[in-house]
Structure formats: C-alpha cells, structure tokens
Design an enzyme around this catalytic site. Structure first.
Site, PDB file in Angstrom:
ATOM      1  N   GLU A 218      17.054  55.418 -28.703  1.00  0.00           N
ATOM      2  CA  GLU A 218      16.021  54.613 -28.032  1.00  0.00           C
ATOM      3  C   GLU A 218      16.752  53.614 -27.150  1.00  0.00           C
ATOM      4  O   GLU A 218      17.540  52.810 -27.650  1.00  0.00           O
ATOM      5  CB  GLU A 218      15.158  53.873 -29.069  1.00  0.00           C
ATOM      6  CG  GLU A 218      14.504  54.759 -30.121  1.00  0.00           C
ATOM      7  CD  GLU A 218      13.432  55.681 -29.533  1.00  0.00           C
ATOM      8  OE1 GLU A 218      12.984  55.443 -28.406  1.00  0.00           O
ATOM      9  OE2 GLU A 218      13.071  56.648 -30.235  1.00  0.00           O
ATOM     10  N   CYS A 252      13.307  45.303 -25.000  1.00  0.00           N
ATOM     11  CA  CYS A 252      13.315  46.541 -24.212  1.00  0.00           C
ATOM     12  C   CYS A 252      11.979  46.710 -23.504  1.00  0.00           C
ATOM     13  O   CYS A 252      11.894  47.277 -22.431  1.00  0.00           O
ATOM     14  CB  CYS A 252      13.603  47.724 -25.110  1.00  0.00           C
ATOM     15  SG  CYS A 252      12.444  47.849 -26.470  1.00  0.00           S
TER      16      CYS A 252
HETATM   17  P1  NAD Z   1      24.094  47.684 -27.204  1.00  0.00           P
HETATM   18  O1  NAD Z   1      23.933  49.039 -26.662  1.00  0.00           O
HETATM   19  O2  NAD Z   1      25.104  46.799 -26.583  1.00  0.00           O
HETATM   20  O3  NAD Z   1      24.443  47.737 -28.754  1.00  0.00           O
HETATM   21  C1  NAD Z   1      23.642  48.443 -29.673  1.00  0.00           C
HETATM   22  C2  NAD Z   1      24.492  48.848 -30.866  1.00  0.00           C
HETATM   23  O4  NAD Z   1      25.453  49.817 -30.452  1.00  0.00           O
HETATM   24  C3  NAD Z   1      25.268  47.710 -31.495  1.00  0.00           C
HETATM   25  O5  NAD Z   1      25.235  47.836 -32.894  1.00  0.00           O
HETATM   26  C4  NAD Z   1      26.670  47.929 -30.968  1.00  0.00           C
HETATM   27  O6  NAD Z   1      27.667  47.429 -31.821  1.00  0.00           O
HETATM   28  C5  NAD Z   1      26.735  49.451 -30.929  1.00  0.00           C
HETATM   29  N1  NAD Z   1      27.759  50.013 -30.033  1.00  0.00           N
HETATM   30  C6  NAD Z   1      28.302  49.454 -28.929  1.00  0.00           C
HETATM   31  N2  NAD Z   1      29.191  50.287 -28.364  1.00  0.00           N
HETATM   32  C7  NAD Z   1      29.211  51.408 -29.122  1.00  0.00           C
HETATM   33  C8  NAD Z   1      29.923  52.646 -29.057  1.00  0.00           C
HETATM   34  N3  NAD Z   1      30.793  52.894 -28.086  1.00  0.00           N
HETATM   35  N4  NAD Z   1      29.688  53.579 -30.002  1.00  0.00           N
HETATM   36  C9  NAD Z   1      28.791  53.353 -30.979  1.00  0.00           C
HETATM   37  N5  NAD Z   1      28.092  52.207 -31.095  1.00  0.00           N
HETATM   38  C10 NAD Z   1      28.302  51.237 -30.189  1.00  0.00           C
HETATM   39  O7  NAD Z   1      22.636  47.011 -27.141  1.00  0.00           O
HETATM   40  P2  NAD Z   1      22.193  45.569 -27.604  1.00  0.00           P
HETATM   41  O8  NAD Z   1      22.744  44.565 -26.632  1.00  0.00           O
HETATM   42  O9  NAD Z   1      22.440  45.361 -29.046  1.00  0.00           O
HETATM   43  O10 NAD Z   1      20.602  45.669 -27.411  1.00  0.00           O
HETATM   44  C11 NAD Z   1      19.974  45.520 -26.198  1.00  0.00           C
HETATM   45  C12 NAD Z   1      19.620  46.869 -25.605  1.00  0.00           C
HETATM   46  O11 NAD Z   1      18.833  47.612 -26.527  1.00  0.00           O
HETATM   47  C13 NAD Z   1      18.748  46.770 -24.369  1.00  0.00           C
HETATM   48  O12 NAD Z   1      19.196  47.717 -23.430  1.00  0.00           O
HETATM   49  C14 NAD Z   1      17.354  47.124 -24.872  1.00  0.00           C
HETATM   50  O13 NAD Z   1      16.491  47.618 -23.882  1.00  0.00           O
HETATM   51  C15 NAD Z   1      17.663  48.138 -25.906  1.00  0.00           C
HETATM   52  N6  NAD Z   1      16.586  48.255 -26.880  1.00  0.00           N
HETATM   53  C16 NAD Z   1      15.787  49.362 -26.851  1.00  0.00           C
HETATM   54  C17 NAD Z   1      14.734  49.489 -27.745  1.00  0.00           C
HETATM   55  C18 NAD Z   1      13.825  50.701 -27.750  1.00  0.00           C
HETATM   56  O14 NAD Z   1      13.077  50.868 -28.719  1.00  0.00           O
HETATM   57  N7  NAD Z   1      13.844  51.526 -26.730  1.00  0.00           N
HETATM   58  C19 NAD Z   1      14.496  48.477 -28.673  1.00  0.00           C
HETATM   59  C20 NAD Z   1      15.353  47.353 -28.674  1.00  0.00           C
HETATM   60  C21 NAD Z   1      16.386  47.269 -27.780  1.00  0.00           C
END
Ligand code: NAD
Length: 458
Positions: A218, A252
């Site tokens: 997501e 998001c």
């Molecule tokens: P992010 O992508 O920076 O991090 C999300 C998670 O991924 C964290 O736990 C992070 O440690 C991990 N991560 C980072 N790099 C990784 C890698 N290379 N491999 C595996 N895991 C890794 O996102 P964020 O800043 O935590 O959240 C904000 C983002 O999330 C925004 O883009 C928002 O739109 C999205 N979001 C989407 C939804 C939805 O339901 N569509 C809901 C909430 C947030």
C-alpha cells in the site's frame, strides 16, 4: 535496533514456529485478536498519549488511530471465522469436493510511522489470524508504539514465537527480511519508492527459495478534491482544511490538489484563505493546536524545498502564521499559478502544502483529477446529481468521497486502499483482505470405489 543477523535469526525462529501456530484453530486465533481488542480498549488513553508524544499527532487523531486498531482486530477476527473451515464446492454423487485455506507460512510486516498503531495492527492482525508466523518491523520513527502493540498482542495470547518484533533501519533489516529466501509474504505500507523496491527484490529468486513471494504494498497518493460550481462552499472549506492539513498533511489520503471550477474560485478562496491563515501551529499535546510539527528534520527540509519551488513557480495564496520558534514545524501553505504537470502538482509532498488548479468545466476537472499516476483517494463537492454520477464512473481512485472530507476511512464501512502507483493489494478493512494472506486449496475425493480400510486391517 536489530541488524541483519537478527533478521536472519528471526526468520529461522518464525519458520520453526509456523506449524504450531498454523495448527491452532482459527477460532482460537480469532479469540486472541478479540482479547487484544479488549486490552487496547482498556488502554485507549495511554496508547493515544504514546502516539501524541512519539509522532506528534493531535489528541483527537491519535485516539482515532487507537480506535481504528481496535476495529481492525475485531473485524479480522470475524472475517477469519467467516473464512475458516471447509466449504463444499458442488454436491456431486460419488465425489466430495471441498475448498479451504492454508496460511502462507512466514509473513513479514513492514509498517509506516504515520498511523503507528492502526496500520501496524491491521497488517499484523491479518497475518496472524490467518495462521502465519509474523515478523513485524515498525518504522524507525514510531518504534515505541510498534513495540507496545507487540507486547499487547503477546499479552492477549499470541505465542511469543509466532510474533517477533524487529525494530531497525529499513534499508538494513527491512531489506534483509524482504530478500530472505524463507519468507513467503510481505505486507508493506509506506512510500512508493520503497514499495516498488520491495516488489522488485521480492521477485528475485534466492538460492534455496521454495516459493514465490507474495507482496501486498500500500503506497502513496496525490489526492484531489474537486469543488463544483454549485457546491456548498462552507462545507467544502471545512472538508478541504481537514483533508489537507489534518496531521500536517502526513496521510496517504491527504488532499494536496484542489481543483476548483473557475466560476466559484474567487468565492471559495474568500473562505479558504482566512481559514488557513488562522490555523494555529503548536505542540500536538495542547488541545488548542490545529497543526503540529512534522515527523523529523528531514521531512521539514523536504517540505521546505517544495515550498521554495512553489514560491518560484507560482504564488502563495495563503500561509498560516505564528510559526513556533523550535520544532519541525512548517506552516500550511496554499499555492496558485502552478502547472498541473509540475512536480508540485504531481509528487507526493507529505506535508501541509496544497495546490489550487482551476478548471473550465466539470469534464476538465475530472481530467485534472485523474492526471497523476496515483489512484488513492479523491473527493467531489457538488450538488449536481449528474456530476456526482460522472465522478462515480470516471474518477480513478480506490476511495471516492462525495460531499465530505477524503480522509478517515472506517474499517469495514470504507475498505481502504488504492491502485495505479498507490498500491497493489486488496483493501485494508475489506472483505478480500485476509484472502491475500492464505493459499486456497481444493481437495477432491472419490467416495464411491475406494471401499474402507479399518485401522489395523492387513
Ligand atoms: P517509508 O516507505 O519511508 O517507510 C515505510 C517502512 O519501510 C518503514 O518501516 C521503513 O523502515 C521501511 N523501509 C525503508 N526502506 C526499506 C527497504 N529498502 N526495504 C524494506 N523496508 C524498508 O514510508 P513512511 O515515511 O514510513 O510512510 C509514509 C509513506 O507511506 C507515504 O508515502 C504514505 O503515502 C504512505 N502510506 C500509505 C498508506 C496506504 O494505505 N496506501 C497508508 C499510510 C502511509
């Protein structure tokens, strides 16, 4: 913080724990989720306080985060009971045909910080109740809330071995878990950049790997609200403010593009501009604050860069005043004069920045709204039934909201999630969600000709 070695050890432990947890009756797994819901309800204020302090979310929205987590637990418990057991596919003489589900095995849950309890609980509860052993990696910025969830689930009855918390850096621990040959499923919510990297890594076969990994990802949004010529402008202003600047735009589902029919633009701005200018910035633990700080310095830097870009390319229509002297605050800003294909109107900013795009007519408004790669949420304020109908048919988003704000989906009532570049996976809090965590199986038996061999017979 855990490192790559702990990630490997966690996968090994989860693999060992998986059969016993998969063998636990679904009703028992559902009961444990309901226990957890009850515990969360009892600790509702403490958990909300933790969220206020850890990620800077307002009291009301932090409480909403806890309540959504409780809803996920109760809903997925009920959903698992609905899906559990065998179903006869067709009655045929001489043959029995049954359909049922198996868990996938080892599931990795990688969560974002912006809904630190609800999204983490939703993904984890779904993976657990379907019988998978789970490794949960909280986001760096919301580790404490993530660990509180894991403690609570253990207390509710999830065996320690079936759920491991693995706090750590995403690029290190997260990436290692995703690439691990013994992982069957990855449930991810976060940015598009990381989501696409996870999909790519998970598609690569590692030596020793025995199953193709399933990825539920997501991702982000660039969501629009359309304001039609006959819209109720007071209602629209309220919905826009809450959708664009609630939790500082760090959702998001947040509105970051406001598409306004030209005939009503001036009248809408006459309401919106003073409303934005009067938003009060301040600490989220203070109930009088409308807008708190961003999550971290890097986010503040990033949003400031977008604001500088907006100042160079367009003009500021409104900006909140009274910026606190310290903290990662950014004032809510509304820009006009921005081209629909510019970075400001196309990229997810994840901060309190709103771009106004005028439209000649409703047709063009829909075209503008659909003019991004993201398809997550969208809204229309209109009193024109034909226009609302057109929006239902043509607005390319996973969650469409008519004459209301575009954030705050409720579990079961408004199953949530997008498509396009907003994600692959089926609606969180919806009837198809749990199916993604399981393998469907069919067992057919010829019951006519095999006879019967009693135990012990030679
Ligand atoms: P992010 O992508 O920076 O991090 C999300 C998670 O991924 C964290 O736990 C992070 O440690 C991990 N991560 C980072 N790099 C990784 C890698 N290379 N491999 C595996 N895991 C890794 O996102 P964020 O800043 O935590 O959240 C904000 C983002 O999330 C925004 O883009 C928002 O739109 C999205 N979001 C989407 C939804 C939805 O339901 N569509 C809901 C909430 C947030």
């Amino acid at each position: 913080l855990a490192g790559p070695q702990q990630a490997d050890a966690a996968v090994l432990a989860a693999r060992a724990a998986a059969p016993a947890w998969a063998g636990t009756p679904a009703q028992e797994r559902a009961r444990i989720l309901r226990n957890a819901a009850r515990l969360m309800d009892e600790r509702r204020c403490d958990l909300a306080a933790l969220i206020v302090l850890e990620v800077g979310k307002s009291w009301q929205e932090s409480d909403g985060d806890v309540v959504e987590a409780i809803d996920f637990l109760a809903y997925y418990a009920a959903e698992m009971e609905r899906l559990a057991g065998e179903r006869l596919t067709q009655p045929v003489p001489g043959e029995s045909n049954h359909y049922h589900y198996w868990p996938k095995g080892v599931a990795v849950v990688i969560a974002p910080w912006n809904f630190p309890l609800s999204i983490s609980t939703g993904m984890t509860a779904a993976a657990l109740v379907t019988g998978n052993a789970v490794i949960y990696k909280p986001a760096e910025a919301s580790t404490l809330t993530g660990l509180a969830m894991v403690d609570l689930l253990h207390e509710a009855g999830v065996p320690a071995a079936a759920l491991t918390a693995l706090p750590g850096w995403g690029e290190e621990v997260g990436a290692r878990l995703v690439a691990h040959p013994d992982v069957n499923l990855i449930a991810f919510t976060g940015s598009r950049e990381v989501g696409l990297a996870i999909i790519e890594t998970a598609a690569r076969m590692a030596p020793g790997q025995r199953a193709v990994k399933k990825v539920i990802a997501e991702m982000g949004g660039k969501n629009a609200i359309i304001v039609d010529e006959d819209a109720d402008l007071d209602e629209a202003t309220r919905g826009i403010l809450q959708s664009a600047f609630g939790f500082q735009g760090q959702k998001c589902s947040a509105c970051s593009r406001l598409i306004v029919l030209e005939g009503v633009l001036e009248r809408l701005l006459a309401r919106l501009v003073p409303a934005v200018e009067e938003l009060r910035l301040g600490p989220p633990e203070h109930p009088a604050s409308d807008v708190g700080p961003l999550i971290e310095r890097a986010a503040q830097d990033k949003v400031r860069r977008y604001i500088a870009l907006g100042e160079a390319e367009g003009r500021v229509l409104a900006r909140a005043k009274g910026l606190p002297a310290t903290g990662w605050y950014v004032p809510p800003v509304v820009f006009g004069g921005i081209a629909p294909d510019s970075r400001l109107a196309q990229e997810e900013i994840f901060g309190p920045v709103l771009v106004v795009l005028p439209a000649r007519d409703f047709d063009q408004a829909l075209e503008l709204a659909n003019g991004t790669e993201y398809c997550l949420t969208g809204g229309v304020y209109s009193r024109h039934p034909e226009h609302l109908q057109q929006a239902r048919r043509r607005f390319r988003v996973g969650n469409l909201y008519l004459n209301r704000g575009i954030t705050g989906a409720i579990v079961e009532r408004q199953p949530f999630g997008g498509f396009g570049m907003s994600g692959v996976g089926s609606k969180a809090g919806g009837p198809d969600y749990l199916l993604q965590f399981m393998e469907p199986r069919t067992v057919s038996e010829n019951t006519l000709r095999q006879g019967f061999a009693p135990a012990g017979a030679e």
